[in-house]
Enzyme design. Structure first.
Site, PDB file in Angstrom:
ATOM      1  CB  CYS A 191       8.425   9.974  -1.472  1.00  0.00           C
ATOM      2  SG  CYS A 191       8.700  11.447  -2.433  1.00  0.00           S
TER       3      CYS A 191
ATOM      4  CB  CYS B 217       0.204 -13.433  -6.919  1.00  0.00           C
ATOM      5  SG  CYS B 217      -0.273 -11.801  -6.213  1.00  0.00           S
TER       6      CYS B 217
ATOM      7  CB  CYS C 229       8.862  13.949  -6.977  1.00  0.00           C
ATOM      8  SG  CYS C 229       8.988  13.221  -5.402  1.00  0.00           S
TER       9      CYS C 229
END
Length: 260
Positions: free
Chosen positions: A178, A192, A252
């Site tokens: 979402c 990183c 979802c």
């Protein structure tokens, strides 16, 4: 049935037990809990240490890597003597030193679509300390399918973010997709290793993750579900952003049927 606290446990966890929000029953819940930590690196290191110290009874840790000299600037669970040792074994040793009562379940393998459901199914809560979008999306989708709460954090340079995802609770509870429907291209977000990361930042976000995991186990406080907490280490500031549940979320969304 929750375990009864022994006299040594009452002494060990005394500062928890005197908190009205935790007490003896809450501490017993922590001891009975099973948490899977994905990654024994910068975030996983302090996260695992604080969860072990808190008395979380079973800690699963999954990582396929071995300790490297370049890890030691931020991955505080590992020692110089652990260079070349598998990270899950190094973590198991360190956690045993912190709290020998905690059961550590090492998974010395890479999390993949082939093994994710089998591994995650055995735990109550998952804490994501991974460093790549493929793993983050895999965890999001599997946790949604298995109805497991996911506490996820990420760090880069001097910035960190954290949220809790439990979209299976329904309205008002978004998932990672979402917020980020699609993963960015590989060259859009440096790693990183490419961009660098402040070592102490991993401690800040890992400790925040541990706090949120404990809150979810105990059902206390305000959950980070539906909110993204962002930390700017250089500015010394926190900001918060609301996350809306998307009607077109591929994971979802009820209208799309969700992940199967």
């Amino acid at each position: 049935m929750l375990p009864e606290l022994t006299e040594p446990q009452i002494r060990r966890y005394a500062r928890h037990i005197v908190l009205a929000e935790i007490g003896g029953v809450g501490q017993s819940r922590l001891i009975a809990a099973r948490v899977l930590v994905v990654g024994a690196g910068g975030l996983g290191a302090p996260l695992l240490q604080y969860l072990a110290a808190a008395g979380v009874g079973t800690l699963g840790v999954i990582d396929h890597d071995s300790v490297d000299l370049s890890n030691l600037q931020r991955q505080v669970i590992h020692r110089t003597a652990d260079i070349g040792v598998s990270k899950v074994e190094s973590a198991r040793r360190a956690l045993s030193d912190i709290n020998p009562e905690v059961r550590v379940e090492p998974h010395g393998e890479r999390l993949t679509a082939a093994n994710a459901e089998r591994i995650i199914a055995g735990y109550d809560i998952v804490a994501d300390g991974s460093d790549n979008f493929a793993t983050r999306y895999l965890l999001n989708d599997v946790c949604y399918r298995l109805k497991k709460t996911l506490v996820a954090a990420a760090i880069l340079r001097f910035d960190g973010q954290i949220s809790t995802y439990k979209a299976w609770h329904g309205a008002g509870h978004p998932c990672l997709r979402c917020l980020f429907p699609e993963a960015p291209s590989e060259d859009a977000v440096p790693s990183c290793a490419q961009a660098g990361v402040l070592g102490a930042l991993a401690g800040t976000l890992g400790a925040l993750q541990a706090t949120e995991v404990v809150k979810e186990i105990l059902g206390i406080g305000r959950s980070l579900t539906g909110r993204l907490l962002m930390y700017d280490a250089l500015a010394g500031s926190f900001d918060e952003m609301a996350i809306a549940k998307r009607d077109d979320c591929p994971t979802c969304s009820d209208s799309l049927g969700g992940v199967k």
